[in-house]
Design a protein around this motif. Structure first.
Motif: not given
Length: 349
Positions: A2-28
């Motif tokens: 269970t721990a092995t499966l939840t860590r990547p999910a948490v990482a994806d959730r935390t990384a997603s806003p960063v990727r979104t912000a980077l994409r937004t900055a690049a488009r601006w």
């Protein structure tokens, strides 16, 4: 397991806003680069070296005195942008910032001419906010009583406000001891906005930033802000839900007008010190662009106001060094607006 499966999910959730912000900055950045590229083509068509002209603009903007001028010019733009942002949340289009700023300056000048001493300054700011609110209230009343679109009435009232100011400075308020030009007598030193220590920047910037933060807090975390959003999203649904739609529309327009009127009083007490023709230099219209650049969000509108103020200050080099008309900088502002709005529409799709 269970721990092995939840860590990547948490990482994806935390990384997603960063990727979104980077994409937004690049488009601006891409949108702004496209606007600059189009502007460079126009400069070439006028026989001007675009590299030299754009380099001169950047150099002009980042000198010490120019940085202070950017902040000074951005101060009324921030307040004028808030005059657009808050009504927009209720689905209203306030194009009347220019007129409301003028009336705010007129009201502030009236107090300054009649009340001597340092007590006049806070009264001038209050009078400016009140004058702008009343001027916007005319458009709100026409919207609510006879159904005239506020975009039309606020735009037309800009010209009425200009005529009001011109009448006053040509007739009853004209300085009898002046040079003969249409203008009021200057404000007393103690009636003017104090300066930030060691700079030419006046304390109006503090007022503008406080207003921007207050608008952000109201729209983000109060029932009033939520109700405005409901009215802006679907007025009929808001009415059926029991919300006082007419009162909310009136309040949004009055507050927007108050912010613009405050901008006029601050500009008068911090920069101009007297009423004269050309007092606002299109502050209301540029503030409208700043609000649209920020997609009617309060804090990004502060950044948009600073950007447009920087373009205005840097544009002086186009006139001085490249021999281009002063209005050339307005072309660059328009291209920036079109590029950002075009990107925003593409991003929504």
């Amino acid at each position: 397991m269970t721990a092995t499966l939840t860590r990547p999910a948490v990482a994806d959730r935390t990384a997603s806003p960063v990727r979104t912000a980077l994409r937004t900055a690049a488009r601006w950045i891409g949108a702004l680069a496209g606007a600059v590229a189009l502007f460079a083509v126009l400069l070439l068509a006028k026989g001007v070296d675009p590299v030299a002209a754009l380099t001169g603009m950047v150099a002009q903007a980042f000198t010490g005195p120019s940085l202070e001028q950017i902040v000074i010019k951005a101060t009324p733009l921030v307040l004028g942008a808030m005059a657009v942002v808050l009504p927009a949340r209720a689905g209203l289009t306030n194009v009347g910032g220019e007129g409301q700023i003028l009336i705010g300056a007129v009201a502030g000048a009236g107090v300054g001419l009649s009340v001597p001493g340092p007590a006049a300054l806070p009264l001038m700011l209050l009078a400016g906010a009140g004058g702008g609110a009343l001027w916007a209230g005319v458009a709100a009343a026409m919207r609510l009583v006879v159904g005239v679109n506020e975009a039309v009435t606020t735009l037309l009232l800009n010209y009425v406000a200009l005529d009001v100011m011109l009448y006053l400075i040509y007739e009853p308020w004209k300085d009898p001891h002046g040079s003969g030009q249409p203008a009021t007598r200057p404000l007393e030193i103690v009636q003017r906005m104090p300066l930030v220590s060691g700079t030419a920047v006046h304390m109006g910037i503090v007022v503008a930033l406080l207003v921007a933060v207050a608008v952000w807090l109201v729209l983000r975390g109060t029932s009033f802000g939520f109700h405005l959003s409901v009215v802006g999203g679907n007025p009929e649904a808001a009415r059926r839900a029991g919300l006082p739609v007419a009162r909310l529309i009136l309040a949004a327009m009055l507050l927007g007008g108050a912010f613009a009127g405050l901008a006029g009083a601050v500009h008068l007490a911090g920069v101009e010190f007297k009423l004269r023709p050309g007092l606002t230099t299109n502050i209301g219209y540029i503030a409208f662009l700043a609000a649209w650049l920020a997609r009617h969000r309060p804090l990004p509108a502060v950044g948009a106001a600073l950007l447009l103020a920087a373009v205005t200050v840097a544009g002086d080099s186009l006139q001085l060094d490249s021999g281009l008309p002063a209005a050339t900088v307005n072309v660059l502002m328009g291209l920036v607006l079109l590029a950002v709005l075009g990107w925003s529409r593409h991003a929504r799709r």
